[in-house]
Design a protein around this motif. Structure first.
Motif, short mmCIF file in Angstrom:
data_model
loop_
_atom_site.label_atom_id
_atom_site.label_comp_id
_atom_site.label_asym_id
_atom_site.label_seq_id
_atom_site.Cartn_x
_atom_site.Cartn_y
_atom_site.Cartn_z
N ILE A 9 9.83 -21.23 -39.68
CA ILE A 9 10.04 -22.30 -38.97
C ILE A 9 10.37 -22.10 -37.62
O ILE A 9 10.05 -22.84 -36.64
N VAL A 12 6.74 -22.86 -36.05
CA VAL A 12 6.59 -24.21 -35.80
C VAL A 12 7.41 -24.77 -34.73
O VAL A 12 6.70 -25.80 -34.00
N ALA A 13 8.53 -24.32 -34.75
CA ALA A 13 9.34 -24.96 -33.38
C ALA A 13 8.63 -24.51 -32.11
O ALA A 13 8.58 -25.26 -31.09
N ALA A 16 5.40 -26.77 -31.75
CA ALA A 16 6.00 -28.27 -31.35
C ALA A 16 6.79 -28.20 -30.16
O ALA A 16 7.07 -29.38 -29.83
N VAL A 23 13.42 -29.05 -36.06
CA VAL A 23 12.24 -28.81 -37.40
C VAL A 23 12.90 -28.88 -38.60
O VAL A 23 12.52 -29.38 -39.48
N VAL A 41 6.15 -32.22 -34.98
CA VAL A 41 6.54 -31.04 -36.01
C VAL A 41 5.80 -31.20 -37.13
O VAL A 41 5.31 -29.96 -37.65
N ARG A 42 5.24 -32.28 -37.48
CA ARG A 42 4.52 -32.28 -38.86
C ARG A 42 3.11 -31.69 -38.47
O ARG A 42 2.51 -31.37 -39.36
N MET A 45 3.38 -28.03 -38.62
CA MET A 45 3.48 -27.49 -39.86
C MET A 45 2.01 -27.57 -40.58
O MET A 45 1.64 -26.66 -41.13
#
Length: 340
Positions: A9, A12-13, A16, A23, A41-42, A45
């Motif tokens: 995570i 991802v953060a 993004a 997230v 965010v998507r 991912m």
């Protein structure tokens, strides 16, 4: 060779350009996140192939995100339809399906309850005959485990359920044979532990009585919803003197077995023997000739039962009983009896 590092995570953060908490909010569909941030965010991912850890989410929320599907010894095609419907409704949800086949709900009720508890399920779908088992439902209520019932025949109103009218369906199937001119009709019943077996027999008898016909005891044979049991039952019916001119089997596996038994006896379907099945499973379309059958919307029932269960898990009130329509599909396994 080392495994590629799994994205977290935090990764991802970073991509993004948001916080890990943001997230988490996007993953859990929480409010107060703009559409632009959700999109970033998507996309991150997808790029990183990040998948949320359902088990970790469950620990945080005191949930397993697991829903059980309990069924007992049905035909393979039936269980495939059940799973397809349940999984289709779970698409896009964080919940996962756990398939729990059992040997006998009636004889092993305590074992099944222990199994459901040890599996740490959030809820359970009950397929026949578990969906008609009063003791099992009472135990589930006592332990606070939500459930929904697929195709129950008894105790309607006891929890969310989705079903069709087995009596009316079997009656229509029998009426089709009567309309073709058949007067000596055999029946292969399903598993006696399934309430639907008795309901379908009632519908058949009602149709024959309406036509002034009697279903004699020697024309009723018991099966277990399996090909082998249907084959043995059909052989016994065809050994009668005189044999029936039509056989109504309470599922397609047993109907397909009846076609095989007819060939063993040198009979042609439908010229010498008409055969009707029940379910409209895959085997009804691949056997030759294709089976006249009742379409039981198993996949739709499982989908709707899962939908009702998800509403309960999201804190909404329990639903009632939903009834879906059956359909008689007339194919090439039925015809008028031979003259003379």
């Amino acid at each position: 060779m080392s495994r590629p590092k799994r994205a977290t995570i935090v990764d991802v953060a970073r991509m993004a350009e948001v916080s890990a908490k943001t997230v988490s909010r996007v993953v859990n569909n929480e409010p107060h996140v703009t559409e632009a941030v959700k999109t970033r965010v998507r996309e991150a991912m997808r790029t990183l192939r990040y998948h949320p850890n359902v088990s970790a989410q469950g620990l945080v929320r005191s949930r397993s995100y697991l829903i059980g599907l309990v069924y007992e010894k049905p035909s393979p095609s039936y269980v495939v339809e059940l799973q397809k419907g349940a999984l289709e409704r779970l698409h896009g949800e964080r919940f996962r399906l756990v398939v729990l086949p059992v040997e006998s709900v009636t004889e092993r009720e305590d074992e099944i309850i222990a199994l459901l508890r040890s599996a740490a399920l959030d809820a359970v779908l009950l397929a026949p005959p578990a969906s008609d088992h009063a003791g099992l439902m009472a135990e589930l209520r006592e332990v606070g485990m939500p459930f929904a019932r697929i195709s129950p025949t008894r105790l309607l109103g006891n929890g969310p359920s989705v079903a069709m009218d087995d009596v009316a369906a079997a009656q229509e199937a029998a009426e089709h044979l009567v309309a073709l001119g058949h007067r000596r009709i055999g029946v292969i019943k399903g598993d006696p532990s399934h309430a639907a077996s008795d309901a379908r027999l009632v519908g058949t008898m009602q149709a024959l009585a309406k036509a002034g016909l009697t279903l004699h005891p020697e024309l009723i044979e018991s099966g277990l919803f399996t090909f082998d049991s249907g084959l043995a039952a059909a052989r016994r019916l065809l050994a009668l003197d005189p044999p029936p001119t039509a056989i109504l089997a309470q599922n397609d596996d047993m109907a397909a077995a009846t076609v095989a038994a007819a060939r063993e006896c040198g009979l042609h379907v439908p010229e010498d023997l008409s055969v009707v099945g029940f379910d409209d499973s895959d085997i009804s379309r691949v056997v030759w000739p294709p089976l006249t059958t009742i379409r039981q919307p198993v996949e739709d029932m499982a989908y709707k039962a899962m939908d009702m269960l998800l509403h309960v898990l999201k804190g909404e009130p329990e639903g009632g009983d939903i009834h879906l329509a059956h359909e008689l599909l007339i194919r090439r396994s039925t015809a008028p009896p031979r003259a003379g």
